[in-house]
Design an enzyme around this catalytic site. Structure first.
Site, mmCIF file in Angstrom:
data_model
loop_
_atom_site.group_PDB
_atom_site.id
_atom_site.type_symbol
_atom_site.label_atom_id
_atom_site.label_comp_id
_atom_site.label_asym_id
_atom_site.label_seq_id
_atom_site.Cartn_x
_atom_site.Cartn_y
_atom_site.Cartn_z
ATOM 1 N N ASP A 267 46.638 72.331 39.162
ATOM 2 C CA ASP A 267 45.716 72.644 38.074
ATOM 3 C C ASP A 267 46.202 72.072 36.740
ATOM 4 O OD1 ASP A 267 43.443 73.787 38.987
ATOM 5 O OD2 ASP A 267 43.832 75.796 38.243
ATOM 6 N N ASP A 420 46.706 88.945 43.025
ATOM 7 C CA ASP A 420 47.473 89.320 44.211
ATOM 8 C C ASP A 420 47.347 90.816 44.501
ATOM 9 O OD1 ASP A 420 48.767 89.935 41.883
ATOM 10 O OD2 ASP A 420 50.620 88.869 42.351
#
Length: 689
Positions: A267, A420
């Site tokens: 990214d 997460d």
């Protein structure tokens, strides 16, 4: 050395003979000879006492005085050096501008100015004879102060009014808030004690996850082993310090190449970093690794958006499991062999999580203190919850997911900064079980600067509060048992993510200093000293080598409660900094591990054949490196205003505590204030010249 001996009512000094050896003023030794008997001191008439050892003892005293003077000189030199560092730090004027105008910082400044005004008022009252303790105020002080004939002078009138206001209006609500925080403190301490007892039970009984032995399929090849299709993902963003060793580590995983695909999910918005990572991927492709490079044009959703985009690839349907590693993680070659087999014949297992180990844990004081926290998190919290509850928060890396569990739970969502934990909670609500492997480690690195650590902790503590707001209805409406719902709501979210930072900051940074100025509200000594010390000892048990740092750890954790409390509030009420997602800065120290040799073992000439116009490309890279090197020279340590304001608040309260002779409170406030001062001046962690 001297002993007294009485003979006929006279006091006689009896001395032990010594021999002093001195090579120079800094190198001397003293040997004690056999002590004389009592008979040696029996005097006959007219005999005088002779002190044969006076000269030797004089030398000893002089040498000890010289040694003490040397210690004082060393301390003075250290204080002078510290003062010079503080002066240089303040002279740079680099403050943490993001907090200067925040409401939280303004509230802290109000408390600070009030404490300074009250300190001056209390000192003046002390020298005018106002030496009452809290108990005297409660029993007889009110009657005395209410009697106008007992008050003399303007100052005494003002101070008596202040005391009445304290007793009637300020002390009761402050004491009530203190009692509430004490109860929360005891509940959280009990939770921590139960976790430690659970970990102790696991050690005693040698409890660990067990592989299920299923029938061996010899026709499947691979010697009858369990080798399903595994997808490995490495999300990264502008992390040129660590990309080489992480790619080298995953390309060296021991797994059939036909059943393994590595995705490098880049990214980066820096073209130079993109080019370097592409070149590294191309090099490993030529070496036979099954690895692909992906770069998103539209970079939305941070890490969650990156992982979600990668899971939408058409070829992902051919894979059964996905393993995720952050850019600074280096798994050992046998990582998949030690984790993936737990999924065999265990269809309700959704996640296998490995623990982290740190290559720079002894780099500085900051990394040593982080090690204590994370060792307790993995070995106690996650291991106990994994064994007894089959659930814990996914750490975002060094874990293997069943793709069916990911997709069945809704996949990656960009709604919080803790994607997460989000997927872990949703998977738990859908009935999936988790396994934590305490004996499988994955190398990574800790933040070495306070700025990087502070931003990481802000994200880790604001995200859970965002998630709690979003997940609470789903938890209540889910089909899991009431016990699991209670564990999620009360223990997982409220107690460990909300109550802990709330009482840590409120009790030790606000209520305690305020009780110095409002002594009618009190905090017991066991709250200030004994319970925190006990909890610190429990926290340090998983990292016994860190025992010398138990006191700095206690002080530093209270100091970090400011950042955690601020993050918790911003996440709970959706304030501006709640969605701040900053990539934790890496130093590249992971390359110092053994796995870095994997990069050096590969032929170096392969690096130069990945791009057609490599000459122009390298020239551009050199120019950008020169620019980045100039920027590095401008790097500096910051001054953190919230921490500094609280440092002066605590130090002011410590001075006030001297007036009422509160020993334990004084020492705690003094050392906690110094801790805030060091952190506020960024004197902990990585230092920049």
């Amino acid at each position: 050395m001297a002993q007294s001996f009485s003979w006929w009512g006279k006091e006689i000094q009896r001395c032990t003979p010594v021999v002093v050896k001195m090579e120079n003023p800094n190198n001397w030794s003293m040997v004690e000879l056999q002590s004389p008997s009592d008979d040696d001191f029996l005097l006959t008439k007219g005999e005088k006492v002779k002190n044969k050892n006076a000269k030797q003892l004089t030398w000893v005293l002089l040498l000890k005085a010289h040694k003490a003077a040397g210690c004082l000189t060393s301390i003075a030199s250290a204080l002078f050096s510290l003062g010079s560092v503080i002066h240089r730090r303040i002279a740079t004027g680099r403050t943490d501008s993001s907090t200067v105008n925040s409401r939280f910082y303004i509230c802290i400044k109000v408390f600070l100015w009030l404490s300074l005004i009250l300190l001056g008022f209390e000192i003046a009252a002390y020298y005018k004879g106002w030496h009452f303790s809290a108990s005297e105020f409660q029993i007889q002080g009110l009657y005395t102060l209410a009697n106008p004939l007992a008050v003399k002078g303007v100052f005494d009138s003002l101070y008596s009014m202040w005391v009445l206001i304290r007793v009637e209006y300020l002390a009761p609500p402050l004491q009530l808030l203190a009692n509430v925080c004490i109860v929360l403190f005891l509940i959280q301490s009990l939770d921590r004690l139960i976790l430690c007892l659970g970990c102790f039970w696991i050690k005693i009984k040698n409890i660990r996850p067990v592989l299920k032995e299923g029938p061996v399929d010899l026709e499947a090849g691979n010697g009858g082993g369990y080798y399903p299709m595994v997808l490995v993902q490495i999300p990264m963003c502008n992390e040129k310090e660590v990309y080489q060793q992480s790619i080298a580590a995953v390309c060296s995983l021991e797994w059939p190449k036909s059943k393994l695909l590595i995705q490098i999910l880049d990214d980066s918005d820096d073209s130079m970093t993109q080019t370097l990572i592409k070149e590294e991927v191309h090099k490993w492709q030529k070496d036979g690794a099954n690895i692909v490079y992906r770069h998103r044009v539209i970079r939305e959703g941070y890490k969650a958006g990156n992982l979600k985009s990668a899971m939408n690839c058409s070829y992902v349907k051919d894979y059964e499991f996905v393993t995720i590693f952050d850019a600074d993680f280096q798994p050992s070659p046998d990582f998949l062999k030690r984790t993936v087999p737990y999924f065999k014949d265990n269809e309700d297992l959704g996640l296998v999580q490995a623990r982290w180990s740190f290559v720079n844990k002894e780099e500085n004081l900051l990394t040593r203190l982080q090690l204590i926290n994370l060792a307790f998190h993995f070995e106690v919290e996650q291991q106990v919850n994994g064994i007894f509850l089959n659930f814990f928060g996914f750490n975002g890396t060094a874990g293997v997911w069943r793709i069916k569990a990911l997709e069945g739970s809704g996949g990656w969502l960009e709604r919080t900064t803790v994607e997460d934990m989000d997927i872990a909670v949703r998977a738990h609500l859908h009935g999936w079980k988790f396994i934590f492997l305490n004996d499988v480690e994955c190398h990574c690195e800790l933040p070495e600067s306070y700025e990087a650590y502070r931003k990481q902790q802000h994200r880790w503590h604001s995200g859970p509060m965002q998630l709690f707001r979003l997940c609470l209805p789903a938890i209540i409406e889910s089909n899991i048992s009431i016990w699991k719902k209670g564990n999620l709501i009360f223990l997982f979210f409220l107690l460990r993510k909300l109550i802990l930072p709330f009482y840590s900051f409120t009790l030790f940074c606000i209520i305690l200093p305020m009780t110095m100025f409002i002594p009618e509200a009190t905090l017991p000594t066991w709250v200030v000293c004994y319970i925190p010390a006990t909890m610190s000892f429990l926290n340090i048990l998983p990292a016994p080598k860190s025992f010398p740092f138990v006191v700095p750890y206690l002080l530093f954790e209270n100091t970090m409660s400011v950042t955690k409390f601020n993050a918790m509030i911003s996440g709970l009420f959706q304030l501006g900094s709640a969605y701040e997602w900053v990539v934790t800065k890496k130093s590249g120290r992971s390359s110092e591990g053994d796995l870095s040799l994997l990069v050096e073992e590969k032929p170096k000439h392969q690096r130069g054949i990945s791009e057609p116009n490599l000459g122009d490309l390298k020239e551009e890279i050199k120019k950008k490196e020169r620019k980045s090197s100039r920027k590095k020279k401008k790097k500096h340590n910051r001054i953190y205003t919230k921490e500094l304001a609280l440092a002066f608040l605590l130090l002011t309260a410590s001075v006030r505590s001297l007036l009422s002779a509160q020993g334990i409170h004084f020492y705690f406030l003094l050392f906690q204030g110094i801790s805030f001062l060091l952190v506020g001046l960024d004197l902990i962690g990585e230092q920049v010249d």
